[in-house]
Design an enzyme around this catalytic site. Structure first.
Site, PDB file in Angstrom:
ATOM      1  N   ASP A  42       0.813  -2.062  52.507  1.00  0.00           N
ATOM      2  CA  ASP A  42       1.978  -1.212  52.280  1.00  0.00           C
ATOM      3  C   ASP A  42       3.266  -2.009  52.425  1.00  0.00           C
ATOM      4  O   ASP A  42       4.217  -1.854  51.660  1.00  0.00           O
ATOM      5  CB  ASP A  42       2.016  -0.060  53.291  1.00  0.00           C
ATOM      6  CG  ASP A  42       1.005   0.998  52.932  1.00  0.00           C
ATOM      7  OD1 ASP A  42       0.323   0.834  51.899  1.00  0.00           O
ATOM      8  OD2 ASP A  42       0.902   1.979  53.692  1.00  0.00           O
ATOM      9  N   GLU A 125      -8.370  28.670  68.508  1.00  0.00           N
ATOM     10  CA  GLU A 125      -7.198  27.797  68.399  1.00  0.00           C
ATOM     11  C   GLU A 125      -6.181  28.437  67.468  1.00  0.00           C
ATOM     12  O   GLU A 125      -6.553  29.275  66.647  1.00  0.00           O
ATOM     13  CB  GLU A 125      -7.632  26.435  67.848  1.00  0.00           C
ATOM     14  CG  GLU A 125      -7.964  26.489  66.377  1.00  0.00           C
ATOM     15  CD  GLU A 125      -8.964  25.439  65.918  1.00  0.00           C
ATOM     16  OE1 GLU A 125      -9.966  25.198  66.612  1.00  0.00           O
ATOM     17  OE2 GLU A 125      -8.743  24.883  64.851  1.00  0.00           O
ATOM     18  N   LYS A 127      -3.854  29.305  64.374  1.00  0.00           N
ATOM     19  CA  LYS A 127      -3.917  29.058  62.933  1.00  0.00           C
ATOM     20  C   LYS A 127      -2.529  28.579  62.524  1.00  0.00           C
ATOM     21  O   LYS A 127      -1.555  29.329  62.603  1.00  0.00           O
ATOM     22  CB  LYS A 127      -4.288  30.339  62.194  1.00  0.00           C
ATOM     23  CG  LYS A 127      -4.412  30.141  60.709  1.00  0.00           C
ATOM     24  CD  LYS A 127      -5.037  31.378  60.075  1.00  0.00           C
ATOM     25  CE  LYS A 127      -5.326  31.191  58.599  1.00  0.00           C
ATOM     26  NZ  LYS A 127      -4.183  30.864  57.803  1.00  0.00           N
ATOM     27  N   ASP A 129       0.530  27.514  60.297  1.00  0.00           N
ATOM     28  CA  ASP A 129       0.999  27.970  58.992  1.00  0.00           C
ATOM     29  C   ASP A 129       1.614  26.800  58.230  1.00  0.00           C
ATOM     30  O   ASP A 129       2.827  26.636  58.163  1.00  0.00           O
ATOM     31  CB  ASP A 129       2.028  29.089  59.213  1.00  0.00           C
ATOM     32  CG  ASP A 129       2.258  29.883  57.947  1.00  0.00           C
ATOM     33  OD1 ASP A 129       1.529  29.654  56.962  1.00  0.00           O
ATOM     34  OD2 ASP A 129       3.159  30.732  57.946  1.00  0.00           O
ATOM     35  N   TYR A 235      -8.212  19.694  62.738  1.00  0.00           N
ATOM     36  CA  TYR A 235      -9.046  20.773  63.283  1.00  0.00           C
ATOM     37  C   TYR A 235     -10.426  20.877  62.637  1.00  0.00           C
ATOM     38  O   TYR A 235     -11.217  21.742  62.981  1.00  0.00           O
ATOM     39  CB  TYR A 235      -8.338  22.130  63.188  1.00  0.00           C
ATOM     40  CG  TYR A 235      -7.817  22.482  61.800  1.00  0.00           C
ATOM     41  CD1 TYR A 235      -8.677  22.666  60.728  1.00  0.00           C
ATOM     42  CD2 TYR A 235      -6.456  22.632  61.584  1.00  0.00           C
ATOM     43  CE1 TYR A 235      -8.198  22.981  59.475  1.00  0.00           C
ATOM     44  CE2 TYR A 235      -5.963  22.956  60.324  1.00  0.00           C
ATOM     45  CZ  TYR A 235      -6.847  23.124  59.278  1.00  0.00           C
ATOM     46  OH  TYR A 235      -6.375  23.425  58.039  1.00  0.00           O
ATOM     47  N   LYS A 323      -5.508  37.412  62.403  1.00  0.00           N
ATOM     48  CA  LYS A 323      -4.088  37.294  62.045  1.00  0.00           C
ATOM     49  C   LYS A 323      -3.200  38.078  63.009  1.00  0.00           C
ATOM     50  O   LYS A 323      -3.615  39.108  63.538  1.00  0.00           O
ATOM     51  CB  LYS A 323      -3.874  37.843  60.624  1.00  0.00           C
ATOM     52  CG  LYS A 323      -4.703  37.174  59.548  1.00  0.00           C
ATOM     53  CD  LYS A 323      -4.456  35.699  59.386  1.00  0.00           C
ATOM     54  CE  LYS A 323      -3.244  35.397  58.552  1.00  0.00           C
ATOM     55  NZ  LYS A 323      -3.372  35.577  57.119  1.00  0.00           N
ATOM     56  N   CYS A 428       2.283  53.742  28.821  1.00  0.00           N
ATOM     57  CA  CYS A 428       2.625  52.363  29.174  1.00  0.00           C
ATOM     58  C   CYS A 428       4.098  52.099  28.838  1.00  0.00           C
ATOM     59  O   CYS A 428       4.518  52.314  27.698  1.00  0.00           O
ATOM     60  CB  CYS A 428       1.725  51.407  28.396  1.00  0.00           C
ATOM     61  SG  CYS A 428       2.210  49.687  28.576  1.00  0.00           S
ATOM     62  N   CYS A 431       4.182  49.426  25.792  1.00  0.00           N
ATOM     63  CA  CYS A 431       3.709  49.621  24.415  1.00  0.00           C
ATOM     64  C   CYS A 431       3.573  51.091  24.057  1.00  0.00           C
ATOM     65  O   CYS A 431       3.253  51.425  22.922  1.00  0.00           O
ATOM     66  CB  CYS A 431       2.376  48.907  24.183  1.00  0.00           C
ATOM     67  SG  CYS A 431       0.974  49.672  25.012  1.00  0.00           S
ATOM     68  N   CYS A 446      -2.948  50.821  31.174  1.00  0.00           N
ATOM     69  CA  CYS A 446      -2.558  50.962  29.782  1.00  0.00           C
ATOM     70  C   CYS A 446      -3.810  50.838  28.926  1.00  0.00           C
ATOM     71  O   CYS A 446      -4.629  49.941  29.142  1.00  0.00           O
ATOM     72  CB  CYS A 446      -1.576  49.849  29.435  1.00  0.00           C
ATOM     73  SG  CYS A 446      -1.368  49.609  27.680  1.00  0.00           S
ATOM     74  N   CYS A 452      -1.036  45.765  23.481  1.00  0.00           N
ATOM     75  CA  CYS A 452       0.056  45.903  24.440  1.00  0.00           C
ATOM     76  C   CYS A 452       0.625  44.509  24.704  1.00  0.00           C
ATOM     77  O   CYS A 452      -0.091  43.627  25.180  1.00  0.00           O
ATOM     78  CB  CYS A 452      -0.448  46.512  25.741  1.00  0.00           C
ATOM     79  SG  CYS A 452       0.809  46.503  27.038  1.00  0.00           S
TER      80      CYS A 452
HETATM   81  S1  IVH Z   1     -10.543  25.844  59.776  1.00  0.00           S
HETATM   82  C1  IVH Z   1     -14.153  25.347  57.111  1.00  0.00           C
HETATM   83  N1  IVH Z   1      -8.630  25.887  61.582  1.00  0.00           N
HETATM   84  O1  IVH Z   1      -5.968  28.223  57.212  1.00  0.00           O
HETATM   85  C2  IVH Z   1     -12.993  25.536  58.028  1.00  0.00           C
HETATM   86  N2  IVH Z   1      -8.033  26.309  59.321  1.00  0.00           N
HETATM   87  O2  IVH Z   1      -6.737  30.584  55.693  1.00  0.00           O
HETATM   88  C3  IVH Z   1     -11.708  25.706  57.311  1.00  0.00           C
HETATM   89  N3  IVH Z   1      -5.654  26.646  58.954  1.00  0.00           N
HETATM   90  O3  IVH Z   1      -7.329  26.525  54.497  1.00  0.00           O
HETATM   91  C4  IVH Z   1     -10.467  25.829  58.038  1.00  0.00           C
HETATM   92  N4  IVH Z   1      -5.020  26.391  61.052  1.00  0.00           N
HETATM   93  O4  IVH Z   1      -5.351  25.463  55.744  1.00  0.00           O
HETATM   94  C5  IVH Z   1      -8.937  26.034  60.280  1.00  0.00           C
HETATM   95  N5  IVH Z   1      -7.028  25.840  63.237  1.00  0.00           N
HETATM   96  C6  IVH Z   1      -7.347  25.985  61.972  1.00  0.00           C
HETATM   97  C7  IVH Z   1      -6.370  26.251  60.992  1.00  0.00           C
HETATM   98  C8  IVH Z   1      -6.759  26.417  59.676  1.00  0.00           C
HETATM   99  C9  IVH Z   1      -4.621  26.625  59.805  1.00  0.00           C
HETATM  100  C10 IVH Z   1      -5.527  26.935  57.521  1.00  0.00           C
HETATM  101  C11 IVH Z   1      -6.296  26.027  56.599  1.00  0.00           C
HETATM  102  C12 IVH Z   1      -7.191  26.932  55.812  1.00  0.00           C
HETATM  103  C13 IVH Z   1      -6.475  28.228  55.913  1.00  0.00           C
HETATM  104  C14 IVH Z   1      -7.399  29.391  55.685  1.00  0.00           C
END
Ligand code: IVH
Length: 704
Positions: A42, A125, A127, A129, A235, A323, A428, A431, A446, A452
């Site tokens: 690089d 864990e 999730k 975003d 993860y 969620k 509709c 159309c 429709c 249409c």
């Molecule tokens: S596991 C096969 N762990 O959420 C296992 N996903 O809605 C696949 N994501 O596509 C995912 N935090 O982009 C996993 N702690 C976490 C996550 C996580 C965010 C996302 C990931 C996945 C999406 C699914």
């Protein structure tokens, strides 16, 4: 040899050196991207690029037409190259309340055949975003980074990933092949600073950290990504040359030891109660975290169990995302527009007084369908205590993650005088055809079909979309333009464009926005797509309920267009062998099968499909690798109690070996696997003289 100082170069030296640098850098790009075998480090690559820029700055008139400074980053200028994931990148199914988590635990136990008291642990864990990224290491060196894309194929963003501090370029003591997966995200602090910088420069600001992260990772110029502060949490993993560990928690610890950031709020939980406790703990901390999270992910901890459970078409059976509740705001409903979609659905859209919901300005929201506006659900039961929604009302808007915001509630105390219930159109708006609601359908549609314009255009936009025909130069805008001018009324017309309007390219090249070059390119791009994989064709037809992954399942099941078409015709009575066979596909349910078969047997639709297919060379789909399978093509019925595996597991394994699993015994059945307690099915099988095996016999047959 040391470089001469740039200000001592003669013009002749400079010209020669620029030519040499252009060649070297182009070769380095090819080695890096096309062959994934970098020839330069690089640092060396950056040094050459910098030297090139310095010489060009001193001798601007010597800048070459193929100057490396004009090549965006290290990626090809027409976009990122594609990467096929060796192990698909999955998404997660969602849970919204405590009961869903109890159901998840029960379904895992059922699948694995565990009793309610058997120990079963989960990791939990946050999730994150952001957007997922797969990092491929070979012999400890980062060789490729790819976005999820459609799960099967993503974009090669290796150069960009290399600029992220959290992503190690080298690993010590890693398996020979290791694909680390995780989430790229941007912290709140970095996001605010980036938006401030963008605003100061008059650039566009990003709606939220997720968009900023996505926009920054998917930069063709890696030097822009380098200036954007991206982070990465690991993860999960893809291809591995050897297992990482025996449990999820240990595997994550291993990734941490290898140098990855892993989320500190990861915990091991002993069943639903502890999972929910951890969920509440994370939820309570959510506002203090410096990054966005939108829920908690639970994963079966035992990796042996994970591999037994496997995947549905796009999600693992062994994980679920719990969620967080959505974010809310109140505002005024200023109007209701009706949009007509690809399948003719009339969708009411709320036009709102703009309001900020969870940091994003919302001015449109979905109102679902006419019953929803009237305060009823699909079965006619009252929702929102039966309150209807009227133009002028004060309404509650909510959004969760990336989904389209929804109008959730209405405040009757603020309803203005003189409002009337919303009259949902019976024709509709595009159309004028009758808009009809069929029994059991929540949606009014429709009836105009391809006459249409809204339906025709939406259908064709879908047809040319990325996962369908993906015709370069023919996007939503061009489809609209060509449709308005009457050039393309249905997909088949696309393949006749050249013969009808392209003679000498006169017509197309004279149109606004088109020149000879772009017109020729378009015709070439169309020609290129005449040869096309079966799965894409099925998806492109735009049949309701038949999405991308279902289309690929259908393609793999039927193998060729002729088989698929024949099956769809034979299944028209919605009973009999072809129908049963369609329903036997794991991932195809009755609703999808119904929609598929009725659409494929609808006269006008069929004629349009036939006209299309006449232009195509449809490539057969690869069937699962079942070379050594003793049961490929066999129809198998499982009955009675299975003791070594659950029914779902047995079905998934049989299908992976190319067998078709059916629920009922007939003369077409090849094998009946009968466990204890098998009743009439086993008897019928014996009466018909079919092969009947017990569970051990079956396992022996498939070599398990
Ligand atoms: S596991 C096969 N762990 O959420 C296992 N996903 O809605 C696949 N994501 O596509 C995912 N935090 O982009 C996993 N702690 C976490 C996550 C996580 C965010 C996302 C990931 C996945 C999406 C699914």
């Amino acid at each position: 040899m040391a470089d001469k100082a740039v200000d001592t170069l003669s013009e002749e030296d400079a010209r020669d050196e620029l030519a040499g640098l252009a060649d070297k850098l182009a070769a380095a790009n090819r080695a890096y991207h096309t062959n994934d075998a970098p020839e330069l480090t690089d640092a060396e690559y950056d040094r050459l690029k910098q030297r090139n820029a310095q010489i060009e700055a001193r001798f601007p008139h010597l800048k070459r037409s193929d100057s490396p400074t004009e090549q965006v980053g290290a990626a090809p200028s027409d976009g990122f190259s594609k990467v096929r994931h060796v192990v698909r990148m999955m998404s997660l199914s969602n849970a919204f309340d405590d009961a869903d988590i109890a159901d998840f635990d029960s379904s895992v136990r059922r699948y694995l055949g565990l009793g309610t008291d058997d120990p079963l642990r989960y990791s939990a864990e946050p999730k994150i975003d952001g957007l997922s990224l797969s990092l491929r290491y070979e012999n400890g060196r980062l060789v490729q980074a790819a976005t999820r894309g459609d799960g099967a194929e993503g974009e090669n963003v290796t150069a960009n990933a290399r600029t992220i501090d959290d992503i190690p370029a080298r690993l010590q003591g890693a398996p020979e092949i290791l694909e680390v997966r995780g989430e790229v995200y941007m912290s709140h602090e970095d996001f605010a600073a980036l938006n401030a910088r963008q605003a100061a420069r008059g650039g566009k600001s990003f709606a939220n950290p997720r968009n900023a992260a996505a926009g920054s990772l998917r930069q063709l110029d890696a030097s822009i990504t380098r200036d954007r502060p991206l982070r990465f949490f690991a993860y999960s993993w893809g291809e591995l040359s050897e297992p990482l560990a025996e449990t999820q928690i240990e595997a994550i610890a291993r990734l941490k030891a290898l140098g990855f950031q892993v989320n500190p709020l990861t915990a091991l939980c002993d069943g639903p109660q502890e999972m929910l406790e951890h969920y509440r703990k994370i939820e309570a901390q959510r506002a203090t975290l410096d990054y966005d999270i939108d829920g908690v992910v639970y994963k079966v901890n035992d990796l042996g169990f994970q591999s037994r459970m496997g995947f549905r078409s796009t999600t693992p059976r062994w994980a679920i995302a719990h969620k967080f509740p959505a974010e809310l705001a109140w505002t005024r409903l200023e109007g209701i527009d009706i949009q007509v979609g690809r399948t003719g659905a009339l969708s009411p859209v709320a036009r709102l007084l703009p309001v900020t919901v969870g940091g994003v300005v919302v001015s449109n929201a979905t109102l679902h369908n006419e019953d929803y506006i009237a305060g009823r659900d699909n079965e006619g039961n009252a929702i929102r205590e039966g309150k209807d929604i009227r133009v002028g009302d004060w309404v509650q808007v909510y959004r969760a993650g990336d989904v389209i915001p929804k109008v959730a509630d209405v405040d009757l105390s603020k309803r203005p005088e003189g409002t009337t219930p919303f009259g949902f159109p019976q024709t509709c708006p595009e159309c004028g055809s009758d808009a009809i609601r069929e029994a059991g359908d929540a949606v009014r549609r429709c009836s105009g079909g391809m006459i249409c314009p809204a339906q025709a255009i939406e259908k064709m936009k879908h047809f040319v979309s990325r996962a369908a025909f993906d015709i370069e130069g023919l996007g939503a805008k061009q489809v609209e333009q060509f449709h308005t001018d009457g050039w393309i009324k249905e997909p088949a017309d696309i393949f006749e464009l050249k013969s009808r309007y392209g003679s000498g390219l006169q017509q197309l090249k004279n149109r606004e926005g088109w020149g000879e070059k772009s017109a020729t390119k378009l015709f070439d791009a169309i020609d290129e797509r005449r040869r096309i994989p079966l799965g894409r064709v099925i998806f492109a037809l735009g049949i309701r309920h038949v999405g991308e992954s279902a289309s690929n399942l259908l393609a793999r099941h039927y193998g060729s267009w002729n088989n698929f078409e024949r099956a769809a015709v034979e299944a028209a009575p919605m009973e009999g062998a072809a129908w049963d066979d369609l329903l036997s596909i794991d991932g195809v349910g009755a609703v999808m099968a119904h929609s598929l078969v009725s659409s494929m047997n609808q006269e006008a639709e069929r004629a349009s499909i036939d006209r299309l297919v006449a232009h195509l060379d449809i490539q057969d789909a690869e069937r699962p690798n079942t070379d050594d399978s003793p049961v490929v093509g066999k129809i198998v019925v499982f009955t009675g109690t299975l003791e070594k595996m659950t029914r779902a597991e047995a079905k998934a394994r049989a299908e992976a070996l190319g067998a078709k699993v059916s629920g009922s015994v007939s003369a077409r059945t090849d094998i009946v696997v009968a466990g204890p307690g098998a009743g009439s099915k086993e008897k019928k099988a014996r009466d018909l003289g079919l092969m009947v095996l017990d569970e051990d016999g079956w396992l022996e047959l498939i070599g398990a």
